[in-house]
Write an enzyme that holds these catalytic residues in place. Sequence first.
Site, PDB file in Angstrom:
ATOM      1  N   PRO A   5      -3.666  -7.062   6.472  1.00  0.00           N
ATOM      2  CA  PRO A   5      -5.127  -7.129   5.751  1.00  0.00           C
ATOM      3  C   PRO A   5      -5.036  -7.460   4.560  1.00  0.00           C
ATOM      4  CG  PRO A   5      -3.177  -5.207   6.093  1.00  0.00           C
ATOM      5  CD  PRO A   5      -2.447  -6.309   7.161  1.00  0.00           C
ATOM      6  N   GLU A   6      -5.873  -8.080   4.020  1.00  0.00           N
ATOM      7  CA  GLU A   6      -6.023  -8.264   2.556  1.00  0.00           C
ATOM      8  C   GLU A   6      -7.138  -7.069   1.568  1.00  0.00           C
ATOM      9  OE1 GLU A   6      -7.123 -12.540   1.046  1.00  0.00           O
ATOM     10  OE2 GLU A   6      -6.481 -12.722   2.979  1.00  0.00           O
TER      11      GLU A   6
ATOM     12  N   LYS B   6      -2.797  -3.598  -3.177  1.00  0.00           N
ATOM     13  CA  LYS B   6      -2.749  -2.940  -1.786  1.00  0.00           C
ATOM     14  C   LYS B   6      -2.070  -2.245  -1.444  1.00  0.00           C
ATOM     15  CE  LYS B   6      -2.108  -7.481   0.110  1.00  0.00           C
ATOM     16  NZ  LYS B   6      -1.778  -8.475   1.581  1.00  0.00           N
TER      17      LYS B   6
ATOM     18  N   ARG C 248       1.238 -22.363   4.199  1.00  0.00           N
ATOM     19  CA  ARG C 248       0.128 -21.150   4.418  1.00  0.00           C
ATOM     20  C   ARG C 248      -1.328 -22.771   3.933  1.00  0.00           C
ATOM     21  NH1 ARG C 248       1.670 -17.128  -0.150  1.00  0.00           N
ATOM     22  NH2 ARG C 248       0.407 -15.123   1.064  1.00  0.00           N
TER      23      ARG C 248
END
Length: 279
Positions: free
Chosen positions: A2-3, A59, A268
């Site tokens: 989750p971002e 976060k 990435r």
Amino acid sequence: MPELPEVEHVVRALRRTVVGRTIVASEINLPKLIAPTTLSLFKRKLKNVTVCGVSRRGKFILIECQRPGHSEGLVLMVHLRMTGKFLYLKADDDLPKHSHAVFYLDNDRRLVFRDQRQFGIMRVVSQTKLNQAKGIAELAPEPFSEEFSVDYLREVFSRSTRTLKTFLLDQTKVLGLGNIYAVEALFRAGINPFRPANTLSAKRVVRLHTAIQEVLDFAIGHIRAGFNLEEGFSYGEAFERFWQVYEREGEPCVKCGSRIRRVAHGGRSTYWCPRCQRR
Ligand SMILES: [Zn+2]
């Protein structure tokens, strides 16, 4: 993983669900989730606290609690990391696998933290020490705060020769962008991801600042409505159909029709349009 926009939705759902509730007891089935605090201390701290708010810093989900007989509040800090999820179960619902923390509430419901990969983090800190807490103290200003201004961005960019793509992922400098949103923000701003941060013109800093706020705001606004705490949250699918470059290698650019390119580095991928995002 989750971002920030997904975490923001978890915060809002928790706020709707648990604010005003009292935690009558808790159960931890995975000691490393709360380490270095011991199980008994953790449970004792949270016994009979009342949830008075739910907020977010980076976060980290911050469940703010009031202790009976104390003026100073406690904060339960939770980081979902890879697979952490909250569930809100009825008394007779089965406890699913990987339920590592269970909070028994005064309405006979249970707030459950489930985490298949077990990278999640839970800490209890006093409200006054929150800003010095590990993981929070280092964070850059919130992306929608006044502190996160064009001047702030210009200043931090001017001191770094790292590429923009790398720089934007550094949560101590720019908060809120993971890989997906960093790539999308750079595309929106029409800026090459491999440009060193300190070479960005003043005009482009303004454009990138706007793009960062827009991409996060858009993501928060477009995450699939209607996820609920009974089923937990699903992440990742929500924003996919709005991605303009992320995971669109070889597809035509939505602005100019050129083929989107991808390069992988450090596990990435960066996606960009070679024409709209020229060096
Ligand atoms: Zn293009």
